[in-house]
Design an enzyme around this catalytic site. Structure first.
Site, PDB file in Angstrom:
ATOM      1  N   ARG A   1     -15.766 -23.185   2.091  1.00  0.00           N
ATOM      2  CA  ARG A   1     -15.474 -22.625   3.413  1.00  0.00           C
ATOM      3  C   ARG A   1     -15.502 -21.113   3.379  1.00  0.00           C
ATOM      4  O   ARG A   1     -16.040 -20.467   4.251  1.00  0.00           O
ATOM      5  CB  ARG A   1     -14.106 -23.122   3.872  1.00  0.00           C
ATOM      6  N   TYR A   2     -14.844 -20.562   2.364  1.00  0.00           N
ATOM      7  CA  TYR A   2     -14.760 -19.105   2.257  1.00  0.00           C
ATOM      8  C   TYR A   2     -15.918 -18.607   1.393  1.00  0.00           C
ATOM      9  O   TYR A   2     -16.487 -19.371   0.607  1.00  0.00           O
ATOM     10  CB  TYR A   2     -13.428 -18.727   1.607  1.00  0.00           C
TER      11      TYR A   2
ATOM     12  N   ARG B   1     -15.059 -18.797  -2.834  1.00  0.00           N
ATOM     13  CA  ARG B   1     -14.255 -19.788  -3.548  1.00  0.00           C
ATOM     14  C   ARG B   1     -14.416 -21.171  -2.935  1.00  0.00           C
ATOM     15  O   ARG B   1     -14.699 -21.309  -1.748  1.00  0.00           O
ATOM     16  CB  ARG B   1     -12.781 -19.392  -3.585  1.00  0.00           C
TER      17      ARG B   1
ATOM     18  N   CYS C   1      -2.761 -39.603  -7.567  1.00  0.00           N
ATOM     19  CA  CYS C   1      -1.587 -38.742  -7.745  1.00  0.00           C
ATOM     20  C   CYS C   1      -0.467 -39.582  -8.346  1.00  0.00           C
ATOM     21  O   CYS C   1      -0.414 -40.791  -8.099  1.00  0.00           O
ATOM     22  CB  CYS C   1      -1.079 -38.216  -6.411  1.00  0.00           C
TER      23      CYS C   1
ATOM     24  N   CYS D   1       2.751 -38.401  -1.595  1.00  0.00           N
ATOM     25  CA  CYS D   1       3.636 -37.700  -0.668  1.00  0.00           C
ATOM     26  C   CYS D   1       3.319 -38.185   0.732  1.00  0.00           C
ATOM     27  O   CYS D   1       2.161 -38.219   1.139  1.00  0.00           O
ATOM     28  CB  CYS D   1       3.400 -36.196  -0.751  1.00  0.00           C
TER      29      CYS D   1
ATOM     30  N   CYS E   1       0.945 -36.183   3.117  1.00  0.00           N
ATOM     31  CA  CYS E   1      -0.336 -35.765   2.522  1.00  0.00           C
ATOM     32  C   CYS E   1      -1.358 -35.405   3.601  1.00  0.00           C
ATOM     33  O   CYS E   1      -1.590 -36.169   4.529  1.00  0.00           O
ATOM     34  CB  CYS E   1      -0.893 -36.885   1.657  1.00  0.00           C
TER      35      CYS E   1
ATOM     36  N   ARG F   1      -4.457 -35.116   2.969  1.00  0.00           N
ATOM     37  CA  ARG F   1      -5.726 -35.739   2.594  1.00  0.00           C
ATOM     38  C   ARG F   1      -5.575 -37.235   2.414  1.00  0.00           C
ATOM     39  O   ARG F   1      -6.274 -37.858   1.617  1.00  0.00           O
ATOM     40  CB  ARG F   1      -6.205 -35.087   1.296  1.00  0.00           C
TER      41      ARG F   1
ATOM     42  N   ASP G   1       0.235 -29.646   8.780  1.00  0.00           N
ATOM     43  CA  ASP G   1      -0.993 -29.727   9.571  1.00  0.00           C
ATOM     44  C   ASP G   1      -1.068 -31.002  10.401  1.00  0.00           C
ATOM     45  O   ASP G   1      -0.122 -31.775  10.474  1.00  0.00           O
ATOM     46  CB  ASP G   1      -2.220 -29.471   8.699  1.00  0.00           C
TER      47      ASP G   1
ATOM     48  N   ASP H   1      -2.983 -23.389   8.450  1.00  0.00           N
ATOM     49  CA  ASP H   1      -4.359 -23.725   8.110  1.00  0.00           C
ATOM     50  C   ASP H   1      -4.953 -24.317   9.390  1.00  0.00           C
ATOM     51  O   ASP H   1      -4.537 -25.385   9.840  1.00  0.00           O
ATOM     52  CB  ASP H   1      -4.397 -24.726   6.940  1.00  0.00           C
TER      53      ASP H   1
ATOM     54  N   LYS I   1      -7.088 -20.459   6.684  1.00  0.00           N
ATOM     55  CA  LYS I   1      -5.667 -20.107   6.734  1.00  0.00           C
ATOM     56  C   LYS I   1      -5.481 -18.765   7.424  1.00  0.00           C
ATOM     57  O   LYS I   1      -6.194 -17.823   7.106  1.00  0.00           O
ATOM     58  CB  LYS I   1      -5.121 -20.027   5.311  1.00  0.00           C
TER      59      LYS I   1
HETATM   60  C1  LIG Z   1      -6.764 -22.979   0.801  1.00  0.00           C
HETATM   61  C2  LIG Z   1      -8.190 -23.040   0.509  1.00  0.00           C
HETATM   62  C3  LIG Z   1      -8.776 -22.212  -0.467  1.00  0.00           C
HETATM   63  C4  LIG Z   1      -7.971 -21.223  -1.269  1.00  0.00           C
HETATM   64  O1  LIG Z   1      -7.458 -20.252  -0.394  1.00  0.00           O
HETATM   65  P1  LIG Z   1      -6.638 -19.002  -0.922  1.00  0.00           P
HETATM   66  O2  LIG Z   1      -6.152 -18.344   0.336  1.00  0.00           O
HETATM   67  O3  LIG Z   1      -7.599 -18.152  -1.687  1.00  0.00           O
HETATM   68  O4  LIG Z   1      -5.533 -19.490  -1.787  1.00  0.00           O
HETATM   69  C5  LIG Z   1     -10.127 -22.319  -0.660  1.00  0.00           C
HETATM   70  N1  LIG Z   1     -10.888 -23.174   0.050  1.00  0.00           N
HETATM   71  C6  LIG Z   1     -10.357 -23.965   0.998  1.00  0.00           C
HETATM   72  C7  LIG Z   1     -11.247 -24.882   1.758  1.00  0.00           C
HETATM   73  C8  LIG Z   1      -8.999 -23.938   1.261  1.00  0.00           C
HETATM   74  O5  LIG Z   1      -8.464 -24.725   2.189  1.00  0.00           O
END
Ligand SMILES: *Cc1c(COP(=O)(O)O)cnc(C)c1O
Length: 404
Positions: free
Chosen positions: A145-146, A149, A158, A162, A165, A167, A326, A363, A370
């Site tokens: 998404r970002y 990362r 798990c 929980c 959850c 997911r 969420d 989120d 987020k």
């Molecule tokens: C939360 C998340 C991350 C990591 O986010 P950080 O703000 O860097 O901790 C990376 N990818 C996705 C899809 C996420 O939901």
């Protein structure tokens, strides 16, 4: 044998719990504030079993009868169990179950792991995939998404399922098991994308995998020159601290920098066992962060969050995020107003160490990512003049340099 106090635990076992803490970092004064799990109905289980993470996995509490031997279930819980188990299984490690209060219906451990009628309610805003993780998935097992990362789902299992959850559409479902090919495809995607410098191992809980499998994944990631940060997102410190073995820690030590983000929600989860497991990770140079989810009836009061974050700092765990719950299906009974989270941060900022204060984030539904939110401290901003209130509501003015 049931351990009623830390002293009894230490005297009887001749050591401080499972993770034998040999280093100079052992600070008995701090450690002495943490209590071992009471063991409850498992009082007669041999240490060799109780302290074994595979025994804990194999002896998870799964059926109504088993749960009934730990706590007295209400009719509502019995009904909810039968209905919810089909959609999202119940599973609780004996360790985590033993932290449950036997009769208190509001017990935060119980609320997090035993289904209630609220779980069966679908509200109009509920979504199957609230964060649109599947839409942002270039290959199965990866959410990208970002820019720099990714999340990499390495297992659907798990130790504890929980009830909140996010997911649960795939966690616990055996048909969602990440096959070897899926792991290979995920790694291939990461190798082929030099913009990825941070990989979050997630799931399920990655620590459900064997050390060998985890080492294979982590070593493959380390072979990618562009992958700088490897993060493990795991709740095992809370649900199964015995998973943090010497052998596992030795693996991590070989592939630094490793960041470990865990998920404590309530101070009662901060046991001696969790303390020792965190100490092992921290002694190996692993940086530990914590992500808490705000849950109605579990931790939605500032006094509880404050006690939690203080305990976490004693465990060398840095509070990282406080999440708004969420919009996953059947979680409306857990959700708090967004104001609750803002109010909790307001009660922390200024009143306690900045180190203890997590970032409160929502989120965004639909895959917006987020966003941080918090109390507003800017009263006005006119030209060069910024007016602020501080944590005690006193006003202060900052004037910017002229000609900027
Ligand atoms: C939360 C998340 C991350 C990591 O986010 P950080 O703000 O860097 O901790 C990376 N990818 C996705 C899809 C996420 O939901």
């Amino acid at each position: 044998m049931a351990w009623t106090s830390r002293r009894e635990w230490v005297e009887t076992t001749g050591q401080g719990g499972i993770a034998v803490n040999r280093g100079p970092s052992l600070q008995s004064g701090v450690r002495g504030r943490f209590l071992a799990a009471p063991r409850g109905p498992w009082a007669t289980v041999e240490d060799a079993d109780w302290l074994s993470w595979t025994w804990q996995q194999q002896n998870r509490v799964r059926t109504l009868e088993e749960i009934g031997s730990v706590i007295r279930l209400t009719d509502g819980e019995r009904h909810a169990f039968g209905e919810s188990n089909r959609m999202f299984r119940v599973g609780i490690t004996p360790y985590y179950a033993s932290l449950m209060h036997p009769t208190d219906l509001e017990c935060p451990i119980r609320r997090q792991s035993i289904p209630t009628l609220g779980e069966l309610l679908m509200s109009p805003e509920d979504r199957r995939d609230p964060l649109a993780e599947d839409a942002d998935s270039p290959v199965p097992g990866i959410t990208h998404r970002y820019p720099d990362r990714v999340l990499f789902y390495v297992t659907h299992n798990c130790p504890v399922y929980c009830r909140f959850c996010t997911r649960k559409r795939k966690v616990s479902d055996p048909s969602m098991a990440a096959r070897f090919q899926q792991l290979e495809d995920g790694l291939a995607y990461i190798r082929a994308n030099p913009s990825i410098r941070d990989v979050v191992l997630s799931g399920g809980d990655p620590l459900s995998l064997s050390d060998e499998k985890l080492e294979w994944i982590i070593s493959e990631l380390r072979r990618c020159a562009h992958v700088e940060v490897i993060r493990i997102g795991s709740r095992n410190l809370v649900t199964l601290p015995f998973r943090i073995t010497d052998a596992f820690v030795d693996v991590l030590r070989r592939y630094q920098p490793i960041y470990f983000n865990t998920h404590f929600n309530h101070p009662r989860e901060c046991t001696l066992e969790a303390f020792d497991a965190a100490a092992q990770l921290a002694d190996a140079g692993v940086v530990i962060g914590n992500q808490t989810v705000l849950l109605r009836g579990v931790n939605d009061r500032w006094e509880i969050v404050k006690e939690l974050v203080h305990k976490l700092l004693l465990m060398r765990i840095r509070p990282y995020y406080l999440y708004q719950c969420d919009l996953a299906e059947g979680l409306s009974h857990f959700r708090t107003p967004i104001e609750t989270g803002i109010g909790i941060i307001e009660k922390l900022r200024g009143y306690t160490s900045g180190l203890a204060i997590p970032q409160f984030v929502v989120d965004l539904p639909g895959g917006g990512g987020k966003v941080p939110i918090g109390p507003e401290y800017v009263i006005s901003h006119v030209g060069r003049v910024w007016r602020f209130r501080n944590y005690r509501n006193a006003e202060f003015v900052y004037v910017e340099a002229d000609g900027l």
